[in-house]
Scaffold this active site. Structure first.
Site, PDB file in Angstrom:
ATOM      1  N   ASP A  93     -15.246  38.952 -46.502  1.00 56.05           N
ATOM      2  CA  ASP A  93     -14.460  39.923 -47.333  1.00 56.05           C
ATOM      3  C   ASP A  93     -14.466  39.768 -48.818  1.00 56.05           C
ATOM      4  O   ASP A  93     -14.573  38.609 -49.384  1.00 56.05           O
ATOM      5  CB  ASP A  93     -12.680  39.397 -47.217  1.00 56.05           C
ATOM      6  CG  ASP A  93     -11.763  40.237 -47.724  1.00 56.05           C
ATOM      7  OD1 ASP A  93     -11.701  41.472 -47.166  1.00 56.05           O
ATOM      8  OD2 ASP A  93     -10.968  39.849 -48.546  1.00 56.05           O
ATOM      9  N   ASP A 116     -13.590  37.356 -39.585  1.00 53.47           N
ATOM     10  CA  ASP A 116     -13.551  37.870 -41.044  1.00 53.47           C
ATOM     11  C   ASP A 116     -13.613  36.445 -41.748  1.00 53.47           C
ATOM     12  O   ASP A 116     -12.795  35.494 -41.483  1.00 53.47           O
ATOM     13  CB  ASP A 116     -12.283  38.636 -41.041  1.00 53.47           C
ATOM     14  CG  ASP A 116     -12.526  39.783 -41.993  1.00 53.47           C
ATOM     15  OD1 ASP A 116     -12.889  39.437 -43.155  1.00 53.47           O
ATOM     16  OD2 ASP A 116     -12.493  40.877 -41.566  1.00 53.47           O
ATOM     17  N   GLU A 155     -18.876  42.264 -47.424  1.00 55.48           N
ATOM     18  CA  GLU A 155     -18.003  43.244 -47.862  1.00 55.48           C
ATOM     19  C   GLU A 155     -18.448  43.609 -49.408  1.00 55.48           C
ATOM     20  O   GLU A 155     -17.634  42.438 -49.884  1.00 55.48           O
ATOM     21  CB  GLU A 155     -16.484  43.665 -47.411  1.00 55.48           C
ATOM     22  CG  GLU A 155     -15.808  44.964 -47.855  1.00 55.48           C
ATOM     23  CD  GLU A 155     -14.338  44.777 -48.392  1.00 55.48           C
ATOM     24  OE1 GLU A 155     -13.726  45.608 -48.196  1.00 55.48           O
ATOM     25  OE2 GLU A 155     -14.084  43.566 -48.781  1.00 55.48           O
ATOM     26  N   HIS A 215     -10.623  49.493 -41.861  1.00 53.36           N
ATOM     27  CA  HIS A 215      -9.045  49.399 -41.839  1.00 53.36           C
ATOM     28  C   HIS A 215      -8.544  49.752 -43.256  1.00 53.36           C
ATOM     29  O   HIS A 215      -7.342  49.573 -43.463  1.00 53.36           O
ATOM     30  CB  HIS A 215      -8.856  48.160 -41.451  1.00 53.36           C
ATOM     31  CG  HIS A 215      -9.239  47.061 -42.267  1.00 53.36           C
ATOM     32  ND1 HIS A 215     -10.552  46.790 -42.297  1.00 53.36           N
ATOM     33  CD2 HIS A 215      -8.543  46.074 -43.067  1.00 53.36           C
ATOM     34  CE1 HIS A 215     -10.692  45.907 -43.192  1.00 53.36           C
ATOM     35  NE2 HIS A 215      -9.451  45.251 -43.622  1.00 53.36           N
ATOM     36  N   ASP A 216      -9.313  49.959 -44.275  1.00 51.70           N
ATOM     37  CA  ASP A 216      -8.949  49.919 -45.528  1.00 51.70           C
ATOM     38  C   ASP A 216      -8.969  51.810 -46.025  1.00 51.70           C
ATOM     39  O   ASP A 216      -8.694  51.926 -47.175  1.00 51.70           O
ATOM     40  CB  ASP A 216     -10.000  49.498 -46.409  1.00 51.70           C
ATOM     41  CG  ASP A 216      -9.648  47.888 -46.379  1.00 51.70           C
ATOM     42  OD1 ASP A 216      -8.616  47.461 -46.048  1.00 51.70           O
ATOM     43  OD2 ASP A 216     -10.617  47.072 -46.776  1.00 51.70           O
TER      44      ASP A 216
END
Ligand code: TEU
Length: 622
Positions: free
Chosen positions: A275, A175, A332, A403-404
């Site tokens: 991210d 990430d 993302e 995960h969000d």
């Protein structure tokens, strides 16, 4: 150049304009036909101002007019690449497997479970952040980019993981969180102490303590501005106040980031998931539009989600870090529409390889913190739109969970009896589209949401801040129910490995509540059940990898207008598959009788009847 006097039709003909109108329709839930009818199409763009405010029209026109590039739909052969044939698995390390017994997942735990991932057919891993962090946002607030979080292990453990991943024939991407750092990062600490060079790495605003610089709202509640007493200045934080935004306008900061990325590439990692990478170029700091802010919750977003220097930064980053390597990058990119995605990922442009788009995570007019039943017909229309428009020079990242977000299955149908077939239907759709699939840990078990009983059981900064904010106007019960419907902690509950206490995740006390009904959902239980969701995933992953018609083929939908039915051909050169799915929890009529020349490759039911059963999904070879 478009202006307020241009018509809505002209705005829609512009690719960026089309994305923006689409986003407004999705956010507000207004019917498409309200805009896309002959009368409305001739209205001037300024009507949007009457509905939503002139400031929004100004911001939209600025965006549309600043993007001069266009992408044409490519129809040539797809250039093969390892990441186009990969099946990715997202690991949320904190919740995957705890080898040390402190209740927190760790790197040794991941190494322990590599054989499991291999047996599932996974070929590439994305690790959510494992860097040193005070964990205000579970590692998305990085204190030191070149150090491993002590709860997760050491750099030696990381090197061992990377080696083991490669020895198992898999790849690993990390990430990359560079829109912001932790406020405990040495750059921010130095800036606070008066180091002007390091202060230039962040975004400051002069002004007195009683007046906020603008009305933007943070993703984690409250203003995006925090006053720094030491500097007597405000700093910007789109996320928590412990996540100050970096100033990408600063060339020295950019080169520090590229140097850090090359440090990780030097170790041999295979790429990065980036991210909120579309937030790095801020387009100005005017107030955000009130109406849009109310609809999406993030007032101000129109000023930074597709900033003027985004393409320039991404191209520079690629030149400085990845250009000479066989690596992969996926951005993302919340709120970015399809045309913008194409501009960010078209192979000829040298920016990113793929992006995560989330338009299909909620139905139009709905948001994550609303309790509603997700309509799979919307997923169908979204996929058809993207699959038929992207062409061969952009590749879609196929993603239903991360995960969000709460679990997809729970959004669609909470009936426990139907969960397994529904999970398999979703897998069938995801693995037969053209693109690269990303499985989020536990998705392969068909996990649903967690039965949190109170806010005290939740750990996520977003949930906790939101709860506090809601208490200003709601009762504790109302506030908790709102948080419960969208909490990110649903996806973050520890992986259930076996039927022992805490699902075998840890010998200690888990950092977050675990799932119930382990004897039905755990890996151990499902490995022993031939018809489990887990065993279906093994089969569909194997099928996905072996069928060129899926990896490189084209999707041609049929019976498109029929509600609750999603049927399509996947074709590549002479090879052809046919997929038929019932998107509803009722029996529906099969559009064509079962044909003898179709060989059933995979189904989520043991046998077929003349009708399609609830959530039935079949894949045939033609
Ligand atoms: O998420 C960015 C993002 O916009 C969301 O999906 C986010 O979870 C939500 O909108 C917050 O309201 C990324 C990470 O995936 C997330 O875990 C981090 O918290 C966030 O960035 C900040 O780094």
């Amino acid at each position: 150049m478009l202006s307020e006097k241009s018509t809505l039709k002209q705005l829609l003909q512009n690719p960026i304009g089309a994305d923006l109108i689409n986003a407004l329709i999705i956010q507000t839930g207004l019917p498409k036909a309200l805009i896309e009818n002959p009368v409305s199409l001739n209205l001037p763009v300024s009507v949007i101002g009457r509905l939503m405010g002139d400031d929004l029209v100004k911001a939209l026109l600025k965006l549309v007019n600043s993007e001069q590039a266009r992408c044409v739909k490519a129809a040539g052969e797809i250039q093969p690449a390892w990441w186009k044939e990969a099946v990715f698995y997202q690991i949320y390390p904190r919740s995957f497997k705890d080898a040390s017994g402190d209740g927190i997942g760790d790197i040794k735990g991941i190494i322990e479970k590599l054989p499991y991932l291999k047996s599932l057919g996974i070929t590439a891993l994305w690790l959510s952040p494992v860097y040193d962090s005070p964990n205000d946002d579970n590692g998305y607030d990085i204190r030191n980019y070149k150090k491993i979080m002590s709860e997760f292990g050491t750099m030696k453990d990381f090197d061992a993981l990377l080696k083991a991943v490669h020895q198992n024939g898999m790849r690993l991407i990390m990430d990359l969180v560079v829109n912001h750092t932790s406020d405990e990062h040495k750059w921010f600490c130095a800036a606070k102490k008066g180091d002007e060079e390091k202060a230039g790495y962040y975004i400051w605003h002069d002004g007195d303590e009683s007046t906020l610089p603008n009305n933007w709202l943070s993703f984690f509640s409250g203003s995006v501005w925090e006053y720094c007493k030491e500097r007597r200045q405000w700093y910007l934080h789109l996320f928590s106040k412990k996540q100050p935004d970096l100033n990408w306008e600063n060339a020295k900061l950019r080169s520090e980031i590229y140097e850090m990325m090359n440090y990780w590439y030097g170790k041999g990692i295979d790429g990065f998931r980036m991210d909120v990478i579309n937030f790095i170029s801020k387009g100005g700091y005017e107030n955000g539009n009130e109406v849009l802010g109310k609809a999406c919750g993030y007032r101000g977003i129109e000023h930074y989600f597709y900033g003027p220097r985004l393409h320039e930064y991404l191209a520079e980053m690629r030149r400085e870090t990845a250009a000479d390597k066989d690596v992969f990058t996926v951005g993302e990119t919340p709120a970015v529409g399809m045309e913008m995605c194409r501009l960010l990922t078209d192979e000829s442009r040298g920016e990113l390889d793929m992006v995560f788009n989330f338009e299909h995570f909620e139905c139009p007019g709905k948001h994550r913190f609303q309790e509603y039943k997700y309509d799979l017909n919307y997923l169908k229309s979204y996929l058809i739109k993207w699959q038929t428009a992207l062409g061969t020079s952009c590749r879609q990242a196929l993603v239903l969970e991360n995960h969000d977000n709460p679990r997809m299955t729970s959004k669609v149908n909470q009936s426990t009896a139907l969960m397994p077939v529904l999970s398999k239907l979703l897998a069938c759709i995801m693995f037969t589209m053209r693109g690269t699939p990303f499985v989020f840990q536990g998705q392969e078990l068909g996990l649903g949401n967690v039965a949190f009983k109170s806010i005290d059981e939740m750990r996520d900064v977003e949930s906790i801040n939101m709860y506090k904010e809601l208490l200003k106007t709601k009762t504790p019960k109302e506030a908790f129910n709102i948080v419960l419907s969208g909490s990110r902690d649903h996806a973050r509950a520890p992986m259930p490995w076996d039927n022992t206490e805490n699902g075998g995740f840890t010998q200690g006390t888990p950092w977050l509540r675990t799932h119930d009904k382990l004897e039905q959902i755990s890996v151990q239980a499902q490995e022993n059940d031939e018809n489990s969701v887990l065993n279906y995933y093994k089969k569909i992953i194997a099928l996905h990898k072996s069928e060129k018609a899926i990896l490189y083929g084209e999707i041609n939908p049929v019976f498109e207008k029929r509600k609750n039915l999603f049927c399509y051909f996947c074709s590549y050169k002479g090879e052809k598959l046919y997929v038929e799915c019932n998107l509803s929890d009722k029996y529906i009529q099969r559009p064509t009788p079962i044909r003898q020349n179709q060989q059933l490759l995979l189904s989520n039911y043991p046998f077929q009847v003349s009708d399609l059963k609830p959530y039935e999904a079949n894949i045939y070879k033609i």
